[in-house]
Design a protein around this motif. Structure first.
Motif, PDB file in Angstrom:
ATOM      1  N   PRO A   1     -22.219  16.940 -31.865  1.00 47.65           N
ATOM      2  CA  PRO A   1     -21.129  17.965 -32.837  1.00 47.65           C
ATOM      3  C   PRO A   1     -21.102  17.977 -34.394  1.00 47.65           C
ATOM      4  O   PRO A   1     -20.709  18.989 -34.876  1.00 47.65           O
ATOM      5  CB  PRO A   1     -19.475  17.192 -32.775  1.00 47.65           C
ATOM      6  N   LEU A   2     -21.436  17.356 -35.461  1.00 44.92           N
ATOM      7  CA  LEU A   2     -21.213  17.704 -36.592  1.00 44.92           C
ATOM      8  C   LEU A   2     -22.635  18.709 -37.026  1.00 44.92           C
ATOM      9  O   LEU A   2     -22.497  18.943 -37.883  1.00 44.92           O
ATOM     10  CB  LEU A   2     -21.049  16.286 -37.298  1.00 44.92           C
ATOM     11  N   VAL A   3     -23.265  18.743 -36.138  1.00 43.59           N
ATOM     12  CA  VAL A   3     -24.725  19.875 -36.444  1.00 43.59           C
ATOM     13  C   VAL A   3     -24.201  21.027 -35.398  1.00 43.59           C
ATOM     14  O   VAL A   3     -24.442  21.704 -36.172  1.00 43.59           O
ATOM     15  CB  VAL A   3     -26.034  18.936 -35.842  1.00 43.59           C
ATOM     16  N   THR A   4     -23.603  20.757 -34.648  1.00 49.81           N
ATOM     17  CA  THR A   4     -23.575  22.133 -34.360  1.00 49.81           C
ATOM     18  C   THR A   4     -22.373  22.931 -34.455  1.00 49.81           C
ATOM     19  O   THR A   4     -21.937  24.074 -34.187  1.00 49.81           O
ATOM     20  CB  THR A   4     -23.212  21.901 -32.311  1.00 49.81           C
ATOM     21  N   GLY A   5     -21.416  22.134 -35.284  1.00 55.16           N
ATOM     22  CA  GLY A   5     -20.457  22.449 -35.666  1.00 55.16           C
ATOM     23  C   GLY A   5     -19.633  22.082 -36.984  1.00 55.16           C
ATOM     24  O   GLY A   5     -20.641  21.467 -37.297  1.00 55.16           O
ATOM     25  N   GLU A   6     -18.541  22.063 -37.021  1.00 55.97           N
ATOM     26  CA  GLU A   6     -18.253  21.565 -39.146  1.00 55.97           C
ATOM     27  C   GLU A   6     -18.566  20.268 -39.103  1.00 55.97           C
ATOM     28  O   GLU A   6     -18.374  19.429 -37.529  1.00 55.97           O
ATOM     29  CB  GLU A   6     -16.750  22.289 -39.062  1.00 55.97           C
ATOM     30  N   PRO A   7     -18.979  20.004 -39.959  1.00 54.29           N
ATOM     31  CA  PRO A   7     -19.942  21.073 -41.263  1.00 54.29           C
ATOM     32  C   PRO A   7     -21.446  21.570 -41.311  1.00 54.29           C
ATOM     33  O   PRO A   7     -21.142  21.569 -42.123  1.00 54.29           O
ATOM     34  CB  PRO A   7     -20.063  19.288 -41.944  1.00 54.29           C
ATOM     35  N   ASN A   8     -21.659  21.365 -39.788  1.00 49.35           N
ATOM     36  CA  ASN A   8     -23.071  22.682 -39.412  1.00 49.35           C
ATOM     37  C   ASN A   8     -24.241  21.557 -40.155  1.00 49.35           C
ATOM     38  O   ASN A   8     -24.405  22.280 -41.422  1.00 49.35           O
ATOM     39  CB  ASN A   8     -22.615  23.696 -40.578  1.00 49.35           C
ATOM     40  N   ILE A   9     -24.347  20.278 -40.198  1.00 51.24           N
ATOM     41  CA  ILE A   9     -25.229  19.157 -41.105  1.00 51.24           C
ATOM     42  C   ILE A   9     -26.941  19.896 -40.726  1.00 51.24           C
ATOM     43  O   ILE A   9     -26.833  20.076 -39.621  1.00 51.24           O
ATOM     44  CB  ILE A   9     -25.173  17.906 -40.281  1.00 51.24           C
TER      45      ILE A   9
ATOM     46  N   CYS B   1     -24.369   8.558 -48.668  1.00 45.87           N
ATOM     47  CA  CYS B   1     -25.801   9.545 -48.133  1.00 45.87           C
ATOM     48  C   CYS B   1     -25.938  10.850 -49.148  1.00 45.87           C
ATOM     49  O   CYS B   1     -24.030  10.815 -49.343  1.00 45.87           O
ATOM     50  CB  CYS B   1     -25.436   9.841 -46.543  1.00 45.87           C
ATOM     51  N   ILE B   2     -26.253  11.679 -48.770  1.00 47.08           N
ATOM     52  CA  ILE B   2     -25.736  13.352 -49.435  1.00 47.08           C
ATOM     53  C   ILE B   2     -26.151  14.073 -48.039  1.00 47.08           C
ATOM     54  O   ILE B   2     -26.908  14.252 -47.314  1.00 47.08           O
ATOM     55  CB  ILE B   2     -26.223  14.241 -50.767  1.00 47.08           C
ATOM     56  N   ILE B   3     -25.689  15.060 -47.965  1.00 50.67           N
ATOM     57  CA  ILE B   3     -25.518  16.323 -46.602  1.00 50.67           C
ATOM     58  C   ILE B   3     -25.741  17.513 -47.409  1.00 50.67           C
ATOM     59  O   ILE B   3     -24.626  18.099 -48.023  1.00 50.67           O
ATOM     60  CB  ILE B   3     -24.047  15.913 -45.603  1.00 50.67           C
ATOM     61  N   ASP B   4     -26.418  18.216 -46.925  1.00 54.63           N
ATOM     62  CA  ASP B   4     -26.589  19.786 -47.088  1.00 54.63           C
ATOM     63  C   ASP B   4     -26.102  20.913 -45.815  1.00 54.63           C
ATOM     64  O   ASP B   4     -26.881  19.886 -44.287  1.00 54.63           O
ATOM     65  CB  ASP B   4     -27.399  20.298 -47.850  1.00 54.63           C
ATOM     66  N   ARG B   5     -26.104  22.089 -45.544  1.00 56.19           N
ATOM     67  CA  ARG B   5     -25.644  22.658 -44.283  1.00 56.19           C
ATOM     68  C   ARG B   5     -26.926  23.584 -44.462  1.00 56.19           C
ATOM     69  O   ARG B   5     -27.273  24.081 -44.058  1.00 56.19           O
ATOM     70  CB  ARG B   5     -24.790  23.569 -44.802  1.00 56.19           C
ATOM     71  N   GLN B   6     -27.611  23.456 -44.862  1.00 58.96           N
ATOM     72  CA  GLN B   6     -29.052  24.220 -45.454  1.00 58.96           C
ATOM     73  C   GLN B   6     -30.097  23.126 -45.154  1.00 58.96           C
ATOM     74  O   GLN B   6     -30.683  22.025 -45.787  1.00 58.96           O
ATOM     75  CB  GLN B   6     -29.475  24.455 -46.265  1.00 58.96           C
ATOM     76  N   PRO B   7     -31.145  23.495 -43.962  1.00 58.65           N
ATOM     77  CA  PRO B   7     -32.533  22.351 -44.096  1.00 58.65           C
ATOM     78  C   PRO B   7     -33.831  22.031 -45.480  1.00 58.65           C
ATOM     79  O   PRO B   7     -33.747  23.199 -45.274  1.00 58.65           O
ATOM     80  CB  PRO B   7     -33.348  23.167 -42.953  1.00 58.65           C
ATOM     81  N   ARG B   8     -34.165  20.926 -46.157  1.00 55.19           N
ATOM     82  CA  ARG B   8     -34.573  21.188 -47.023  1.00 55.19           C
ATOM     83  C   ARG B   8     -34.927  19.233 -47.355  1.00 55.19           C
ATOM     84  O   ARG B   8     -35.523  19.168 -46.779  1.00 55.19           O
ATOM     85  CB  ARG B   8     -33.244  21.036 -48.312  1.00 55.19           C
TER      86      ARG B   8
END
Length: 465
Positions: free
Chosen positions: A102-110, A129-136
């Motif tokens: 759900p944290l991927v399919t919804g907010e925060p869209n990890i 940890c660090i998290i981004d909303r874009q693949p990288r």
């Protein structure tokens, strides 16, 4: 998919609990770490996360609103499975472990996740940890920085644990001090008041919390010796303890409280070497005004045995009555022992009445000298003596009686004709039980003493049940 539960989960949870960090308020030291991690890694989200039994909880967070999420949704729950490895998820949407999270399919869209586990004793407790909303990906220096920041977070965790343990210890000592029926005061060598308990304020009749950090001395209360003369400063327990380095025990003196009432206290003092305050005096004291009043009453009423100088039966029963009232109120144990000199009649027949008088005085003196300061001793009549053991049951009182019997046997009595004899005695012990009067308790001990005599010389018996 949720992370598997590690085989060492019980040990891991125990170690996490030992830090006492879950659900604690925000801490700027941890907040600074996530801010720095986000800035170095150019990420919008960063957290210091701990994995509890059914949740992940954020000690520090940036870019996240909630304080916790379910464990089954936690990326960090995967990171702790390999506590010695840096974890990177380039694109969570393409990772079978997280694609339906759900944290991927919804907010925060990890999409991107990177974490350095927080480890203690080889156990993964959580992660920075660090998290981004874009693949990288991460650059090498960013991964290195995140590892370093995680190491700093682990140090902060340990510092938090040590502080929590110190606070727990402080609360423990505070609870112990507040539970005591005695007053307790701690002052430094400059006479500054460092600590006290409530009973100290009650006994001294003044609010000591207003004096913490200020000069404090028992001299403020005009202490006097039992003879009524002022007690010299150097003889006060705290002064003497600091001057000699030796504990001071059972020092009795009178004080005058601010409301002009006078009480007698029995005080002890010991030296404590504190890393912050240096040499300190720890002073304990209790109100013994009733005992002093009883002593005066004994002197005033002539309730002293003329041969031994000990209180007589009437004085003893009066004191036992008060002791029973205290035991009933505060629910503490108490016991009485009747000690009877063996073969007194045979001694009179062999050595004469003067020998019997000497033996009785010798017996009473050793009984008084070998018992505790707080125990009371009296002569009942004939060859019978009695001792009261407050706060002690019959089984524990046996230790004192063993000391008395041993001393009595080893201290030979020299008679007027130069002959030396060895004395022994029979002892009967009885516990006080709720509902027993002073006479009941004494009768029970007398009966036990009779049973001891029936066993033979130098015997002891304890009243049944």
């Amino acid at each position: 998919m949720p992370a598997v539960i590690p085989a060492n989960e019980a040990a891991r949870q125990q170690e996490l609990t030992s830090f006492q960090i879950l659900d604690t308020p925000p801490d700027s030291s941890f907040d600074n770490l996530v801010a720095l991690a986000a800035e170095i890694c150019e990420a919008p989200i960063s957290t210091v996360t701990f994995i509890d039994s059914d949740r992940q909880w954020f000690k520090a967070k940036l870019g996240v609103e909630s304080d916790q999420t379910p464990r089954e949704q936690s990326f960090c729950a995967h990171a702790i499975l390999k506590p010695n490895e840096f974890m990177v998820v380039p694109d969570a949407a393409k990772d079978p472990r997280f694609e339906d999270n759900p944290l991927v399919t919804g907010e925060p869209n990890i999409r991107f996740y990177a974490a350095a586990p927080l480890v203690s004793k080889g156990l993964g407790l959580g992660a920075l940890c660090i998290i981004d909303r874009q693949p990288r990906t991460l650059k090498p220096f960013q991964e290195s920085a995140l590892r370093t920041l995680a190491s700093q977070a682990a140090q902060l965790m340990e510092l938090h644990r040590q502080r929590a343990m110190a606070e727990n210890h402080r609360r423990f000592l505070h609870t112990v001090m507040e539970t005591l029926a005695e007053g307790v005061i701690v002052r430094d060598s400059q006479r500054r008041l460092l600590a006290h308990n409530t009973m100290a304020s009650v006994l001294l009749g003044t609010e000591l919390k207003d004096m913490v950090g200020q000069t404090f001395s028992m001299l403020h209360f005009k202490p006097v010796q039992p003879d009524g003369f002022p007690i010299p400063t150097e003889d006060l327990p705290s002064y003497k303890a600091l001057a000699t380095g030796e504990p001071q025990r059972n020092v009795i003196f009178g004080i005058t409280r601010p409301n002009k009432t006078e009480i007698w206290i029995e005080s002890n003092a010991s030296v404590l070497n504190d890393p912050v305050h240096g040499e300190c005096a720890v002073i304990s004291f209790r109100d013994v005004s009733d005992r002093k009043a009883l002593e005066k009453q004994i002197q005033r009423d002539g309730t002293t045995d003329p041969l031994t100088g000990l209180p007589n039966r009437a004085a003893f029963l009066n004191y036992v009555g008060k002791a029973i009232a205290a035991a009933s109120r505060y629910k503490h144990p108490m016991s009485v022992c009747v000690a009877s000199l063996d073969d007194l009649k045979a001694m009179v027949a062999k050595h004469g009445p003067h020998a019997a008088d000497s033996a009785l005085k010798h017996f009473g003196t050793i009984l008084r000298a070998t018992l505790r300061h707080e125990d009371s001793v009296a002569r009942l009549a004939g060859d019978d003596f009695v001792a009261l053991f407050p706060y002690v049951d019959a089984n524990r009182a046996l230790t004192s009686l063993d000391r008395f019997k041993s001393t009595l046997e080893n201290a030979q009595l020299r008679l007027h004709d130069g002959k030396e004899i060895t004395l022994t005695g029979a002892c009967g012990l009885s516990d006080w039980k709720p509902g027993m009067s002073a006479e009941d308790l004494l009768d029970s001990a007398l009966k036990a003493c009779g049973e001891a005599k029936a066993k033979g010389r130098n015997s002891v018996a304890v009243a049944a049940g």
